[in-house]
Motif scaffolding. Structure first.
Motif, PDB file in Angstrom:
ATOM      1  N   GLU A 461       0.810  -1.225   0.000  1.00 27.71           N
ATOM      2  CA  GLU A 461       0.000   0.000   0.000  1.00 27.71           C
ATOM      3  C   GLU A 461       0.841   1.271   0.000  1.00 27.71           C
ATOM      4  O   GLU A 461       0.287   2.373  -0.043  1.00 27.71           O
ATOM      5  N   ASP A 462       2.149   1.154   0.038  1.00 25.61           N
ATOM      6  CA  ASP A 462       3.018   2.339   0.079  1.00 25.61           C
ATOM      7  C   ASP A 462       4.005   2.271  -1.088  1.00 25.61           C
ATOM      8  O   ASP A 462       5.072   1.647  -0.979  1.00 25.61           O
ATOM      9  N   PRO A 463       3.697   2.890  -2.226  1.00 23.27           N
ATOM     10  CA  PRO A 463       4.573   2.805  -3.406  1.00 23.27           C
ATOM     11  C   PRO A 463       5.999   3.288  -3.137  1.00 23.27           C
ATOM     12  O   PRO A 463       6.953   2.739  -3.697  1.00 23.27           O
ATOM     13  N   GLN A 464       6.151   4.320  -2.297  1.00 24.98           N
ATOM     14  CA  GLN A 464       7.500   4.828  -2.017  1.00 24.98           C
ATOM     15  C   GLN A 464       8.313   3.815  -1.207  1.00 24.98           C
ATOM     16  O   GLN A 464       9.513   3.619  -1.457  1.00 24.98           O
ATOM     17  N   LEU A 465       7.658   3.163  -0.226  1.00 21.45           N
ATOM     18  CA  LEU A 465       8.353   2.143   0.561  1.00 21.45           C
ATOM     19  C   LEU A 465       8.716   0.961  -0.335  1.00 21.45           C
ATOM     20  O   LEU A 465       9.825   0.413  -0.231  1.00 21.45           O
ATOM     21  N   TRP A 466       7.793   0.575  -1.212  1.00 19.87           N
ATOM     22  CA  TRP A 466       8.081  -0.527  -2.139  1.00 19.87           C
ATOM     23  C   TRP A 466       9.320  -0.205  -2.978  1.00 19.87           C
ATOM     24  O   TRP A 466      10.227  -1.037  -3.118  1.00 19.87           O
ATOM     25  N   ALA A 467       9.377   1.014  -3.520  1.00 23.01           N
ATOM     26  CA  ALA A 467      10.499   1.401  -4.386  1.00 23.01           C
ATOM     27  C   ALA A 467      11.813   1.440  -3.597  1.00 23.01           C
ATOM     28  O   ALA A 467      12.868   1.033  -4.111  1.00 23.01           O
ATOM     29  N   ARG A 468      11.745   1.936  -2.367  1.00 21.83           N
ATOM     30  CA  ARG A 468      12.972   2.016  -1.561  1.00 21.83           C
ATOM     31  C   ARG A 468      13.504   0.613  -1.235  1.00 21.83           C
ATOM     32  O   ARG A 468      14.701   0.353  -1.372  1.00 21.83           O
ATOM     33  N   TYR A 469      12.598  -0.275  -0.813  1.00 17.60           N
ATOM     34  CA  TYR A 469      13.028  -1.643  -0.510  1.00 17.60           C
ATOM     35  C   TYR A 469      13.571  -2.337  -1.757  1.00 17.60           C
ATOM     36  O   TYR A 469      14.577  -3.061  -1.704  1.00 17.60           O
ATOM     37  N   SER A 470      12.918  -2.136  -2.889  1.00 18.65           N
ATOM     38  CA  SER A 470      13.373  -2.758  -4.124  1.00 18.65           C
ATOM     39  C   SER A 470      14.783  -2.293  -4.481  1.00 18.65           C
ATOM     40  O   SER A 470      15.666  -3.108  -4.783  1.00 18.65           O
ATOM     41  N   GLN A 471      15.021  -0.981  -4.423  1.00 22.01           N
ATOM     42  CA  GLN A 471      16.324  -0.431  -4.793  1.00 22.01           C
ATOM     43  C   GLN A 471      17.414  -0.842  -3.809  1.00 22.01           C
ATOM     44  O   GLN A 471      18.532  -1.191  -4.206  1.00 22.01           O
ATOM     45  N   GLN A 472      17.109  -0.824  -2.518  1.00 29.39           N
ATOM     46  CA  GLN A 472      18.106  -1.210  -1.512  1.00 29.39           C
ATOM     47  C   GLN A 472      18.471  -2.689  -1.644  1.00 29.39           C
ATOM     48  O   GLN A 472      19.635  -3.075  -1.456  1.00 29.39           O
ATOM     49  N   GLY A 473      17.500  -3.487  -2.004  1.00 30.28           N
ATOM     50  CA  GLY A 473      17.797  -4.897  -2.230  1.00 30.28           C
ATOM     51  C   GLY A 473      18.740  -5.094  -3.401  1.00 30.28           C
ATOM     52  O   GLY A 473      19.703  -5.870  -3.318  1.00 30.28           O
ATOM     53  N   LEU A 474      18.488  -4.393  -4.494  1.00 30.42           N
ATOM     54  CA  LEU A 474      19.338  -4.514  -5.678  1.00 30.42           C
ATOM     55  C   LEU A 474      20.774  -4.108  -5.391  1.00 30.42           C
ATOM     56  O   LEU A 474      21.732  -4.765  -5.824  1.00 30.42           O
ATOM     57  N   ILE A 475      20.947  -3.050  -4.661  1.00 29.41           N
ATOM     58  CA  ILE A 475      22.301  -2.553  -4.369  1.00 29.41           C
ATOM     59  C   ILE A 475      23.035  -3.473  -3.398  1.00 29.41           C
ATOM     60  O   ILE A 475      24.185  -3.866  -3.628  1.00 29.41           O
ATOM     61  N   ASN A 476      22.367  -3.837  -2.321  1.00 31.79           N
ATOM     62  CA  ASN A 476      23.053  -4.561  -1.249  1.00 31.79           C
ATOM     63  C   ASN A 476      23.204  -6.049  -1.522  1.00 31.79           C
ATOM     64  O   ASN A 476      24.091  -6.699  -0.956  1.00 31.79           O
ATOM     65  N   ILE A 477      22.364  -6.607  -2.380  1.00 29.80           N
ATOM     66  CA  ILE A 477      22.526  -8.022  -2.691  1.00 29.80           C
ATOM     67  C   ILE A 477      23.855  -8.253  -3.393  1.00 29.80           C
ATOM     68  O   ILE A 477      24.552  -9.252  -3.164  1.00 29.80           O
ATOM     69  N   ALA A 478      24.256  -7.325  -4.250  1.00 25.27           N
ATOM     70  CA  ALA A 478      25.537  -7.452  -4.943  1.00 25.27           C
ATOM     71  C   ALA A 478      26.699  -7.199  -3.991  1.00 25.27           C
ATOM     72  O   ALA A 478      27.757  -7.816  -4.104  1.00 25.27           O
ATOM     73  N   ARG A 479      26.485  -6.284  -3.053  1.00 20.04           N
ATOM     74  CA  ARG A 479      27.554  -5.953  -2.107  1.00 20.04           C
ATOM     75  C   ARG A 479      27.849  -7.125  -1.168  1.00 20.04           C
ATOM     76  O   ARG A 479      29.007  -7.432  -0.876  1.00 20.04           O
ATOM     77  N   TYR A 480      26.812  -7.785  -0.675  1.00 21.78           N
ATOM     78  CA  TYR A 480      26.983  -8.798   0.362  1.00 21.78           C
ATOM     79  C   TYR A 480      26.818 -10.239  -0.115  1.00 21.78           C
ATOM     80  O   TYR A 480      27.338 -11.157   0.522  1.00 21.78           O
TER      81      TYR A 480
END
Length: 765
Positions: A461-480
């Protein structure tokens, strides 16, 4: 079989560092761009080229392992571990200073499974392959049924390794069954051992008890006593234990007697960022993929966001709770579809009992909550379609959910995050670390259905939270969590272990027997060779008549002087080999040369003074006379009326971090020797030095001290005597014959049973 495998040996150890081609396509998505940056950073920190290239041996026995189209979710044995070991092998082989990686598993010839698993060698890429060796029946069997055949597998693997251009630098075992094999190989070869448990018997027992299963049921179904014993031994021998999460160390390994967190390293597994990536920003094709069509046929409105769950049909995955959380929240049903991908099936009635129960319960809940049109439960999918399922969920702006009661790690969470999906996951186990690093979702109590529904709604129900979680996952999955990062950390962790390793030496040439043999008889002494003078006289006649046709060896707990006196008094022909003091001393008769290389080998981690101080505190134990002690053996009388159970003594030794081999025999003796020493390990050392196949060695015993001589590929025989019940557990093991005859009569019985002197000769080098 071994000759066929040996023909595919890897290249010379002078192999140059491999060159790597660039990625097939320029990275287009954020996750791939970040992965490339991490790769450059990790490569820049690699060890210098002066270090010799490594040969790494991985062992993972159960389940179905192949390089492509892994049958994940086919059954309880073909899950995340099979994917992990394949990806680990490939990732390590791509490192600049790794020469070869062999992933060893079980050969399966079974019409019920693919012919892929019957191929002895399967390349996984340059410098990497799957090696399959036989273990027990050819058919595919559950891991709980493998225990009787693990000794055979260890012997077969050791024989195969001797045919390779060089020894591995390290053995890495996966799960308890492979740990059992790895301990035997490490003790025999002196190679360092690394272990990954994946799941642990003590933790599983605790969870099974919590759901009402009785101890007797647990043991009958899971062989938990053998499993936990193997895990304790593996932990005591391993130089390094690799875990996926800190939680795994603190809540699971902490349950073990041999708990040494300083020997444990958290190295999270990776995910394939070339396979799992977010959907293209371009509009989707007009025609959905086959798997999407399969999903869509369940749904009234396929355009709604997808809540995706992907797991085995296992009660512990807690999918019923997720289904009830979804079905009991009207806002969630109106907003999204729930897609549950649980392996493949043609007919639920043909699945094993556990999967049947879970899937039947899902259908009952769907019906009870009237979830038709909003829940998809596809019957079939290919493993190659899984990345597309994740991307489809991301394109719908959905959420991935893992509601498992406990999750040791959670590879699906990595795959979903790399695909751009926000996560809702159990707060029990590995997801705590994953979400802590990636900051791409919410943790929930898996038993709280309201909490599960609320977390899903919060993201959807929160498009901004969805986008933030999606982007943080993409960045940090490669890092860790890239496999490149995992392989680099892995090599950093094992390098010091390999550098400290010193391989065992061969015995001096002057001590070797000049005559070549293609077969041998090794026998215990007390209550086996001895015990019936008439039978002994008959056996001596047979030995004398065939004396030049085989190697004759004696393996005993007695000291050298004691056994020599017995042999002379009983007029027993002089053995070619004497293994004395419970496998701690090897003598080549004639001039009685001692094998000093074996002494140096078993001296590893032997601390007799520390051991004696620990044993002095245990009631019911009395040190035997000095005549029964030796440099590498402490011997006690065991008083069962006052001493704790033998299992408790083993536990105490593990708690004190003493890596030893404790043997109980004849109902009254407790002998403790170095971990690398035993009659069985000494026998295998001798067989290796003289290139006598274990399949051509008749081994006789009659008490608990003989057990590890009899396990494996030797021609084992338990002679009848009043202590043979100490070996009753070998009745399930392959290739152990229980003779009707007592003492030497039993040995004669075994010679006839195995047709020993007429067996086909094996070539001698």
């Amino acid at each position: 079989m071994l000759q066929q495998l040996a023909s595919t040996q890897f290249a010379s150890s002078k192999l140059a560092s491999p060159q790597f081609a660039p990625p097939a396509a320029t990275p287009q998505h954020p996750v791939q761009q970040t992965a490339a940056a991490v790769t450059r950073l990790e490569r820049s920190a690699q060890p210098g080229t002066s270090e010799r290239p490594l040969y790494l041996l991985l062992i993972s026995l159960h389940g179905l392992i192949r390089g492509q189209q892994l049958e994940l979710g086919r059954d309880a044995d073909t899950g995340g571990q099979t994917k992990y070991v394949v990806e680990l092998a490939k990732a390590l082989a791509q490192q600049p200073h790794v020469e070869q990686v062999d992933l060893v598993t079980r050969l399966v010839v079974d019409a019920a499974v693919s012919d892929d698993y019957a191929q002895p060698i399967e390349p996984l890429g340059e410098h990497c392959r799957i090696v399959r060796l036989p273990a027990g029946p050819e058919a595919y069997i559950a891991k709980e049924q493998l225990w009787p055949y693990l000794g055979n597998f260890a012997d077969t693997l050791h024989a195969w390794l001797k045919q390779q251009p060089r020894w591995p630098d390290l053995i890495h075992t996966h799960y308890a069954d492979a740990g059992y094999v790895g301990v035997r190989l490490a003790n025999l070869t002196g190679l360092p051992l690394v272990h990954t448990g994946h799941s642990l018997g003590r933790d599983k027992t605790r969870r099974l008890l919590a759901v009402g299963m009785a101890i007797e049921q647990i043991e009958a179904r899971y062989h938990m006593i053998e499993r936990i014993s193997a895990e304790e031994d593996t932990l005591s021998h391993a130089s390094l234990v690799i875990t996926s999460t800190r939680n795994e160390i603190e809540s699971q390994y902490e349950l073990y007697d041999y708990y040494t967190p300083e020997k444990m390293a958290v190295i999270p597994p990776g995910t394939d960022l070339q396979q799992f990536f977010p959907p293209s920003p371009e509009p989707a094709a007009a025609d959905p993929s086959p798997i999407q069509q399969e999903i869509n046929k369940f749904l009234a409105d396929p355009t709604k966001p997808m809540i995706l769950a992907l797991s085995r049909a296992d009660e512990r995955k807690n999918i019923i709770a997720l289904l009830e959380a979804f079905g009991q929240e009207p806002r969630l049903k109106a907003l999204a579809n729930l897609v549950i991908v649980m392996g493949n099936r043609d007919d639920i009635r043909e699945l094993h009992e556990g999967a049947q129960h879970v899937l039947t319960e899902i259908l009952l809940v769907i019906d009870a909550l009237d979830l038709y049109g909003v829940v998809a439960l596809p019957k079939h999918h290919q493993s190659s379609e899984v990345p597309a399922i994740y991307r489809s969920a991301t394109a719908s702006r959905g959420v991935f959910v893992n509601p498992a009661l406990t999750e040791p790690f959670g590879l699906t969470l990595l795959e979903a995050a790399a695909s751009g999906l926000p996560l809702v996951a159990t707060d029990n186990g590995g997801p705590v670390d994953i979400l802590g690093n990636c900051r791409n979702g919410l943790l929930v109590d898996p038993t709280d259905r309201v909490a599960i529904a609320s977390a899903l709604l919060a993201i959807l129900e929160d498009p901004q939270l969805w986008a933030r979680y999606s982007q943080q996952g993409l960045i940090n999955i490669a890092r860790y969590y890239s496999w490149e990062a995992h392989a680099s950390r892995y090599l950093t962790a094992i390098r010091p272990i390999i550098e400290q390793h010193r391989p065992p030496e061969r015995p001096p040439a002057s001590g070797r027997i000049r005559q070549s043999f293609d077969r041998a008889i090794f026998t215990a002494v007390d209550n086996t060779l001895l015990g019936d003078d008439e039978g002994l006289e008959a056996l001596v006649k047979v030995i004398t008549a065939h004396r030049r046709a085989f190697m004759f060896g004696v393996a005993t707990g007695r000291r050298l002087d004691s056994v020599l006196m017995l042999l002379k008094r009983k007029a027993i022909p002089a053995p070619d080999i004497l293994i004395t003091s419970l496998g701690t001393e090897i003598y080549y008769t004639g001039q009685l040369f001692t094998d000093v290389a074996w002494n140096r080998h078993i001296n590893h981690a032997w601390t007799p003074q520390v051991l004696k101080r620990v044993m002095d505190e245990i009631p019911g134990l009395t040190l035997q006379p000095k005549s029964e002690q030796s440099r590498y053996k402490l011997s006690y009388y065991y008083d069962a009326a006052h001493a704790p159970p033998i299992e408790d003594i083993h536990g105490l030794l593990h708690q004190q971090e003493l890596s030893v081999n404790a043997t109980y025999s004849f109902g009254q003796y407790l002998d403790i020797v170095p971990a690398r020493a035993s009659k069985g390990q000494a026998l295998r050392y001798v067989a290796s030095q003289y290139e006598i196949p274990l399949e051509q060695i008749l081994v006789t015993g009659g008490s608990g001290g003989d057990e590890d001589m009899l396990r494996g590929n030797t021609l084992g025989v338990v002679v009848a005597n009043r202590h043979q019940e100490e070996l009753a557990n070998l009745s399930e093991w392959q290739q152990v014959y229980f003779a009707a005859g007592a003492h030497s009569w039993g040995i004669l019985d075994a010679i006839h049973h195995y047709n020993f002197f007429q067996r086909m000769s094996c070539s001698v080098a």
